[in-house]
Scaffold this motif. Structure first.
Motif, PDB file in Angstrom:
ATOM      1  N   THR A   1     -11.344   6.157  -2.464  1.00  0.00           N
ATOM      2  CA  THR A   1     -12.288   6.646  -1.559  1.00  0.00           C
ATOM      3  C   THR A   1     -12.099   8.027  -1.180  1.00  0.00           C
TER       4      THR A   1
ATOM      5  N   ASN B   1     -10.878   1.133   1.633  1.00  0.00           N
ATOM      6  CA  ASN B   1     -11.111   0.150   0.872  1.00  0.00           C
ATOM      7  C   ASN B   1     -12.630   0.479   0.345  1.00  0.00           C
TER       8      ASN B   1
ATOM      9  N   ARG C   1     -14.856  -1.414  -1.045  1.00  0.00           N
ATOM     10  CA  ARG C   1     -15.877  -2.477  -1.148  1.00  0.00           C
ATOM     11  C   ARG C   1     -16.497  -2.186   0.461  1.00  0.00           C
TER      12      ARG C   1
ATOM     13  N   ALA D   1       0.786  -1.252  -0.055  1.00  0.00           N
ATOM     14  CA  ALA D   1      -0.043   0.094   0.178  1.00  0.00           C
ATOM     15  C   ALA D   1       1.156   1.386  -0.107  1.00  0.00           C
TER      16      ALA D   1
ATOM     17  N   GLU E   1     -11.494   3.203  -8.787  1.00  0.00           N
ATOM     18  CA  GLU E   1     -10.770   2.938  -7.625  1.00  0.00           C
ATOM     19  C   GLU E   1     -10.902   4.242  -6.632  1.00  0.00           C
TER      20      GLU E   1
ATOM     21  N   ASP F   1     -10.574  -1.034   6.772  1.00  0.00           N
ATOM     22  CA  ASP F   1      -9.474   0.021   6.035  1.00  0.00           C
ATOM     23  C   ASP F   1     -10.283   1.198   5.415  1.00  0.00           C
TER      24      ASP F   1
ATOM     25  N   GLN G   1     -11.280   3.428  11.358  1.00  0.00           N
ATOM     26  CA  GLN G   1     -10.421   2.392  10.939  1.00  0.00           C
ATOM     27  C   GLN G   1     -10.165   1.543  12.055  1.00  0.00           C
TER      28      GLN G   1
ATOM     29  N   ASP H   1      -0.933   4.885   3.568  1.00  0.00           N
ATOM     30  CA  ASP H   1      -0.762   4.949   2.050  1.00  0.00           C
ATOM     31  C   ASP H   1      -0.285   6.229   1.613  1.00  0.00           C
TER      32      ASP H   1
END
Ligand code: PEP
Ligand code: MG
Length: 598
Positions: A188, A470, A472, A122, A186, A467, A461, A342
């Protein structure tokens, strides 16, 4: 085929325009060998392509410099450096010579090797994005293919850019007159590109899975950067709905125009301190314009984004002074480097770790790397002469970390004094509460801290084990979860008992509904994303404290995030139209809606 794609609204506003699909993907490179006598010609082609790409990057840097500013233009420093990497290019040349390969075949092969080495880590995402950009430019150049230069768009066209992933480098290239919206598969809300889109005022939806497969170039798309929806070929009714929303927001915007001048107080007169979060230098102006009462979170990692070298002490001191000058008589809270997770920029050599978010990040990096941390401390001390500048430590989990950081501040203050450098003799050092450990230990942390500021992004988090980046899991990522509400309550209580100021600087404070919850929990300092300030102030001035406390009591007793959200909507709905306060709402940037038909 779906006509509505749902993603995450990361930058508010509505846009309606044809889609411009940016296939930031590589050309098919055939495995091509050359004759022995052609090998040197291939090496020359490679070198010429590097020169061309470097001059392209330089040109781009100059344009971005003129259009956006030095911080954004720096992104191209790192790419230029990477494009010219001697070791890498030597390995490509060796491959051309040893295997008699064409320049593009050898280049792709070597780039692939590096991608495999870096992918899945990451913290290397930013460098991977840079590698991607350079590889694409090099292959396009070597194969005579033109790339997606967004600068080259016709002056009178407006588009919504659709891409798989938006790198910060690509985002800063965007011209706001042409690009009225962004959609990516992709990403967030906390992605660098999302933060940049927000600060540039471009409505954006990320995490829109399947967008590339479903949207053909030229398709009319209607995007809502607040709700996170992308509607393909919208119907007349859908456009009218969007238009109604836009007019409603415009009306609210007009209504809120005068609010900047009005005090941030509850209906019973209790003052709430509304500060601004500043991530990029361009946000300073918006924070001032929207009435921020100081800066509650100055993120300093972005000083490094896209740079090949760390910013100097002087550069940092200059920036900190500039921010403080914009907020005379107000507090400016500078957060020490929150590197890691990140956010490992090219300027900083990151180690390989299996779990970067649970790894060497934030305060841990600063304490272990005094040559990174100490110049920053000195810069803060120098900027703090005669000004209320405070230092905030991110991701604290242990009391010792605060003690160690404070000792460094004292040592640097003393060293500057001895050297005769103009600097503040000391600093107030506060702690970000963004791990469950810090919440549990809040009483002992209070003994060594000047203030607390809750980072609800990371607190969510780490509490929920979700995460934050993420896409999803985005629907599980909510600070309305009762486990977060209870922790906020505890921190507020500990702060009150210890006489310590407690603020919230995570995104939660920028959500008007959540702001009510925070006030009800006894928190009277909020640090808010600049575009959200007027709306948050409106809510502060409209909803009585008694109602906020009622909502907080219900939230503390709730069993689920849903219950918390419902309770908040019900209570706040007694005083205003809650549809205007959907999560992450903020007023759309002026003019972003001009592309809607009338
Ligand atoms: C947070 O975690 O809530 C926070 C404000 O810090 P960042 O988003 O920069 O990690
Ligand atoms: Mg954080």
């Amino acid at each position: 085929m779906a006509r509505i794609i749902r993603g995450i609204g990361v930058s508010p506003g509505i846009a309606f325009a044809p889609a411009m699909v940016v296939r930031w993907d590589f050309p098919e490179v055939p495995d091509r060998t050359v004759r022995a006598e052609q090998v040197e010609e291939e090496v020359s082609r490679l070198r010429a392509a590097v020169d061309h790409v470097v001059s392209q990057l330089h040109d781009l840097e100059q344009r971005v410099l003129r259009r956006a500013g030095p911080e954004e233009a720096r992104i191209f420093d790192a790419q230029t450096l990477m494009a010219q990497d001697k070791e890498f290019l030597a390995s490509v040349e060796t491959l051309i010579r040893n295997n008699q390969l064409s320049a593009e075949t050898a280049y792709e092969f070597k780039a692939l090797e590096i991608r495999n080495l870096w992918s899945g880590q990451a913290r290397l995402r930013e460098r991977l994005a840079d590698l991607h950009a350079i590889q694409l430019r090099m292959l396009n150049q070597l194969m005579g293919r033109s790339g997606p230069e967004l600068w080259a768009m016709p002056a009178d066209e407006q588009v919504v850019v659709i891409a798989h992933e938006l790198s910060p480098g690509l985002t800063v290239q965007l011209d706001r007159d042409h690009v009225v919206g962004l959609v990516s598969e992709e990403g967030t809300r906390t992605a660098h590109a999302a933060i940049l889109a927000h600060s540039l005022g471009i409505p954006a939806v990320m995490g829109a899975a399947g967008a590339l497969a479903q949207i053909a170039g030229g398709t009319m798309v209607l995007i809502d950067g607040q709700a996170g929806t992308v509607v393909l070929n919208p119907t007349r009714g859908e456009l009218e709905d969007a238009q109604t929303q836009v007019s409603r927001r415009h009306k609210l915007e007009l209504q809120l125009e005068g609010i900047v001048e009005q005090p941030a107080v509850t209906p019973s007169g209790r003052p709430i301190l509304l500060m601004g979060n500043v991530d990029l230098p361009e946000e300073i102006e918006a924070a001032v314009r929207n009435g921020a009462q100081g800066v509650g979170l100055l993120r300093t990692e972005f000083l490094l984004t896209g740079r090949a070298t760390l910013p100097t002490e002087d550069e940092q001191a200059e920036y900190f002074r500039r921010v403080a000058l914009s907020f005379p008589e107000r507090t400016v809270v500078i957060r020490s480097y929150d590197l890691g997770g990140d956010k490992f920029p090219a300027a900083f050599k990151a180690p390989q770790e299996a779990n970067p978010f649970l790894g060497w990040r934030s305060i841990r990096v600063c304490l272990d790397e005094p040559e990174v941390f100490r110049p920053q401390i000195r810069a803060v001390l120098r900027a703090a002469v005669g000004r209320d500048i405070q230092l905030m430590l991110p991701l604290v989990t242990r009391v010792e970390e605060v003690l160690e950081a404070r000792a460094m501040v004292e040592e640097e203050a003393e060293a500057l004094r001895r050297a005769g450098v103009r600097a503040a003799p000391s600093l107030l050092v506060g702690v970000m509460i963004e791990t469950p450990a810090a919440v549990v230990m809040a009483d002992r942390l209070a003994e060594v801290s000047a203030f607390f500021s809750v980072g609800t992004n990371d607190l969510t988090q780490y509490t929920m084990a979700v995460d934050r980046g993420n896409a999803r899991l985005a629907d599980r990522f909510t600070p309305h979860d009762p486990s977060i509400v209870r922790q906020l309550h505890r921190v507020a209580e500990v702060g009150r008992e210890a006489g310590l100021p407690v603020s919230v600087c995570g995104e939660m404070a920028s959500e008007p509904l959540s702001a009510v919850l925070l006030i009800g929990l006894g928190i009277d300092r909020l640090s808010v994303s600049p575009p959200a300030l007027p709306l948050v102030k409106w809510v502060v001035r409209t909803v009585p404290e008694e109602a906020a406390r009622r909502a907080a009591d219900e939230a503390l007793a709730a069993a689920s995030a849903d219950q918390v959200s419902r309770a908040l909507r019900a209570v706040v709905g007694e005083y205003l139209d809650v549809r205007l306060l959907d999560p992450h709402s903020a007023l759309p940037g002026r003019g972003r809606v001009a592309s809607l038909p009338h």
